[in-house]
Write a protein that holds these residues in place. Structure first.
Motif, PDB file in Angstrom:
ATOM      1  N   VAL A 160       8.759  -7.000   7.058  1.00 15.87           N
ATOM      2  CA  VAL A 160       9.864  -6.832   8.008  1.00 15.87           C
ATOM      3  C   VAL A 160       9.700  -5.543   8.805  1.00 15.87           C
ATOM      4  O   VAL A 160       9.920  -5.512  10.022  1.00 15.87           O
ATOM      5  CB  VAL A 160      11.221  -6.855   7.275  1.00 15.87           C
ATOM      6  CG1 VAL A 160      12.361  -6.553   8.250  1.00 15.87           C
ATOM      7  CG2 VAL A 160      11.445  -8.198   6.603  1.00 15.87           C
ATOM      8  N   ALA A 161       9.296  -4.466   8.122  1.00 17.61           N
ATOM      9  CA  ALA A 161       9.150  -3.170   8.791  1.00 17.61           C
ATOM     10  C   ALA A 161       8.064  -3.225   9.868  1.00 17.61           C
ATOM     11  O   ALA A 161       8.258  -2.720  10.988  1.00 17.61           O
ATOM     12  CB  ALA A 161       8.824  -2.090   7.759  1.00 17.61           C
ATOM     13  N   ILE A 162       6.928  -3.827   9.551  1.00 17.17           N
ATOM     14  CA  ILE A 162       5.847  -3.930  10.535  1.00 17.17           C
ATOM     15  C   ILE A 162       6.267  -4.821  11.700  1.00 17.17           C
ATOM     16  O   ILE A 162       5.970  -4.533  12.870  1.00 17.17           O
ATOM     17  CB  ILE A 162       4.572  -4.486   9.867  1.00 17.17           C
ATOM     18  CG1 ILE A 162       4.006  -3.448   8.875  1.00 17.17           C
ATOM     19  CG2 ILE A 162       3.526  -4.820  10.914  1.00 17.17           C
ATOM     20  CD1 ILE A 162       3.584  -2.138   9.517  1.00 17.17           C
ATOM     21  N   THR A 163       6.977  -5.900  11.394  1.00 17.29           N
ATOM     22  CA  THR A 163       7.466  -6.785  12.457  1.00 17.29           C
ATOM     23  C   THR A 163       8.428  -6.055  13.379  1.00 17.29           C
ATOM     24  O   THR A 163       8.353  -6.182  14.613  1.00 17.29           O
ATOM     25  CB  THR A 163       8.154  -8.019  11.847  1.00 17.29           C
ATOM     26  OG1 THR A 163       7.242  -8.705  10.988  1.00 17.29           O
ATOM     27  CG2 THR A 163       8.631  -8.966  12.940  1.00 17.29           C
ATOM     28  N   ILE A 175       9.798  -6.264   2.341  1.00 14.66           N
ATOM     29  CA  ILE A 175      10.340  -5.229   3.220  1.00 14.66           C
ATOM     30  C   ILE A 175       9.264  -4.627   4.130  1.00 14.66           C
ATOM     31  O   ILE A 175       9.541  -4.265   5.276  1.00 14.66           O
ATOM     32  CB  ILE A 175      11.029  -4.116   2.395  1.00 14.66           C
ATOM     33  CG1 ILE A 175      11.776  -3.153   3.342  1.00 14.66           C
ATOM     34  CG2 ILE A 175      10.023  -3.372   1.533  1.00 14.66           C
ATOM     35  CD1 ILE A 175      12.632  -2.140   2.620  1.00 14.66           C
ATOM     36  N   LEU A 176       8.030  -4.525   3.633  1.00 13.83           N
ATOM     37  CA  LEU A 176       6.960  -3.991   4.483  1.00 13.83           C
ATOM     38  C   LEU A 176       6.634  -4.949   5.630  1.00 13.83           C
ATOM     39  O   LEU A 176       6.347  -4.512   6.741  1.00 13.83           O
ATOM     40  CB  LEU A 176       5.708  -3.716   3.636  1.00 13.83           C
ATOM     41  CG  LEU A 176       5.807  -2.560   2.640  1.00 13.83           C
ATOM     42  CD1 LEU A 176       4.484  -2.401   1.892  1.00 13.83           C
ATOM     43  CD2 LEU A 176       6.166  -1.258   3.358  1.00 13.83           C
ATOM     44  N   ASN A 185       4.098   1.729  -9.577  1.00 11.32           N
ATOM     45  CA  ASN A 185       3.455   0.757  -8.692  1.00 11.32           C
ATOM     46  C   ASN A 185       4.423   0.518  -7.536  1.00 11.32           C
ATOM     47  O   ASN A 185       5.442  -0.156  -7.692  1.00 11.32           O
ATOM     48  CB  ASN A 185       3.159  -0.550  -9.435  1.00 11.32           C
ATOM     49  CG  ASN A 185       2.345  -1.517  -8.581  1.00 11.32           C
ATOM     50  OD1 ASN A 185       2.660  -1.746  -7.416  1.00 11.32           O
ATOM     51  ND2 ASN A 185       1.304  -2.086  -9.173  1.00 11.32           N
ATOM     52  N   LEU A 186       4.097   1.090  -6.390  1.00 13.19           N
ATOM     53  CA  LEU A 186       5.037   1.080  -5.261  1.00 13.19           C
ATOM     54  C   LEU A 186       5.387  -0.337  -4.818  1.00 13.19           C
ATOM     55  O   LEU A 186       6.554  -0.619  -4.524  1.00 13.19           O
ATOM     56  CB  LEU A 186       4.451   1.867  -4.085  1.00 13.19           C
ATOM     57  CG  LEU A 186       5.356   2.002  -2.852  1.00 13.19           C
ATOM     58  CD1 LEU A 186       6.678   2.660  -3.218  1.00 13.19           C
ATOM     59  CD2 LEU A 186       4.643   2.785  -1.759  1.00 13.19           C
ATOM     60  N   GLN A 187       4.408  -1.252  -4.797  1.00 16.33           N
ATOM     61  CA  GLN A 187       4.695  -2.611  -4.335  1.00 16.33           C
ATOM     62  C   GLN A 187       5.661  -3.323  -5.284  1.00 16.33           C
ATOM     63  O   GLN A 187       6.588  -4.000  -4.835  1.00 16.33           O
ATOM     64  CB  GLN A 187       3.389  -3.409  -4.206  1.00 16.33           C
ATOM     65  CG  GLN A 187       3.582  -4.805  -3.602  1.00 16.33           C
ATOM     66  CD  GLN A 187       4.159  -4.750  -2.193  1.00 16.33           C
ATOM     67  OE1 GLN A 187       3.697  -4.004  -1.350  1.00 16.33           O
ATOM     68  NE2 GLN A 187       5.206  -5.535  -1.958  1.00 16.33           N
TER      69      GLN A 187
END
Length: 281
Positions: free
Chosen positions: A238-241, A235-236, A223-225
C-alpha cells in the motif's frame, strides 16, 4: 406553405469512408505543430467531394479544417460526425460558414480531450489490462489475445457509433458526453475501474522486507515483515502504491521517472539489506 424537406446529400457509403479515414488516420502526419489537423482534413475529403462537385468549392470549403486540431482520437470521433452534419447544412445553404465550423471544433476539442483521456486512457484501458493480466496467470497467452480483440472491437464499434450519432444528432450528441448523463456514466465507469485496478494491485504487487535484527548471540529477535503482517498485512505494498500515486498525481512526475525512482529505491534497499531479491551468485 409547408417547408420542403431537403433530402440529405450524404449517403452511408460517404459517411463510412469518412469515418474509416479518421479511424485509421487520425494521427496522419502527426507533429507538435499540427497534431491531428491533417488526419481531420483527410477524414473530411470524402464529405467535401460529395457535397461540392466543383473543385474550387472544395478548396474553399477545406480551408475551415486547416486550423490546429487536437483531441482524444476515440471520443473525438463525435466531433468529426458533427462536422459532417454542419458541412452538409452549409452546402444546403444554411447560415453556416467555415468560421462557425472551426469555432465549434476549437470549442469542443478541449472538453472532449479531457473526458476522453480520463475515460479511455485512465479507466477503460486499465480495466481491460487488469482483466487480461488475470487471464494470463501461469504464462497463458489468452490474456494478450483477449486484450487485442477486446480493444480493437471497442475502439472500432465505439468510434463508429459516436461518429454516426454525431452526424445524426449534431451538438446533442456532444451534450450527452459533457452533460450530467455523461458525468454519471463516467463516474460509474471510474468506480468499476478503481475496483479492477485494486484487484490487480492485490494480486500482482507484493512488496516485502527482509530486514531482521539479531542479538549478540546471532539469533533474530525482530523480524520486521512478520511484525508488519501482524499489524497491517500488505502495508508496504500500500505504501509503495501510494508513493507512486503521489509522485504522478500530486507531483506530476511521469510514469517513466516514477519507475526509475522505484528502481533506485530497490537498488538502495538491496544494498542496505531492506530488500532481498533472492538472487544467488
Amino acid at each position: 406553405m409547408a417547408d420542403v424537406k431537403v433530402t440529405p446529400k450524404l449517403d452511408n457509403k460517404t459517411l463510412t469512408k469518412s469515418f474509416h479515414r479518421w479511424f485509421w488516420g487520425a494521427l496522419t502526419c502527426f507533429s507538435q505543430e499540427h497534431m491531428q489537423t491533417f488526419g481531420y482534413m483527410a477524414s473530411m475529403l470524402p464529405i467535401l467531394r460529395k457535397l461540392y462537385p466543383n473543385h474550387d468549392d472544395q478548396v474553399k470549403a477545406i480551408q475551415a479544417y486547416t486550423a490546429f486540431f487536437n483531441t482524444n482520437p476515440m471520443l473525438g470521433t463525435v466531433i468529426v460526425g458533427v462536422t459532417a452534419s454542419m458541412e452538409e447544412a452549409r452546402a444546403d445553404g444554411k447560415a453556416i460558414d467555415g468560421e462557425t465550423i472551426n469555432d465549434m471544433r476549437a470549442g469542443l476539442m478541449g472538453p472532449i480531450a479531457g473526458i476522453g483521456d480520463s475515460l479511455i486512457d485512465g479507466t477503460l484501458i486499465p480495466i481491460l489490462l487488469g482483466i487480461a493480466l488475470g487471464m494470463s496467470t501461469g504464462g497463458s497467452p489468452i490474456g494478450a489475445v483477449f486484450y487485442i480483440v477486446a480493444w480493437v472491437a471497442i475502439a472500432y464499434f465505439g468510434q463508429r457509433f459516436l461518429y454516426f450519432r454525431g452526424y445524426k444528432f449534431g451538438d446533442q450528441a456532444v451534450s450527452f458526453l459533457v452533460g450530467k448523463q455523461g458525468a454519471a456514466v463516467r463516474t460509474a465507469i471510474g468506480v468499476v475501474g478503481s475496483m479492477v485496478v485494486g484487484g490487480v494491485l492485490a494480486s500482482w504487487v507484493n512488496v516485502t522486507t527482509s530486514l531482521q535484527l539479531r542479538g549478540a548471540d546471532g539469533k533474530v529477535f525482530l523480524n520486521l515483515q512478520q511484525k508488519l503482517d501482524s499489524i497491517f498485512p500488505g502495508i508496504l505494498t500500500v505504501a509503495i502504491t501510494m508513493l507512486c500515486w503521489w509522485l504522478m498525481s500530486k507531483r506530476h512526475i511521469s510514469a517513466i521517472w516514477t519507475m526509475l525512482i522505484l528502481v533506485v529505491l530497490s537498488f538502495v534497499g538491496v544494498l542496505l539489506g531492506v530488500f532481498n531479491p533472492g538472487l544467488k551468485y
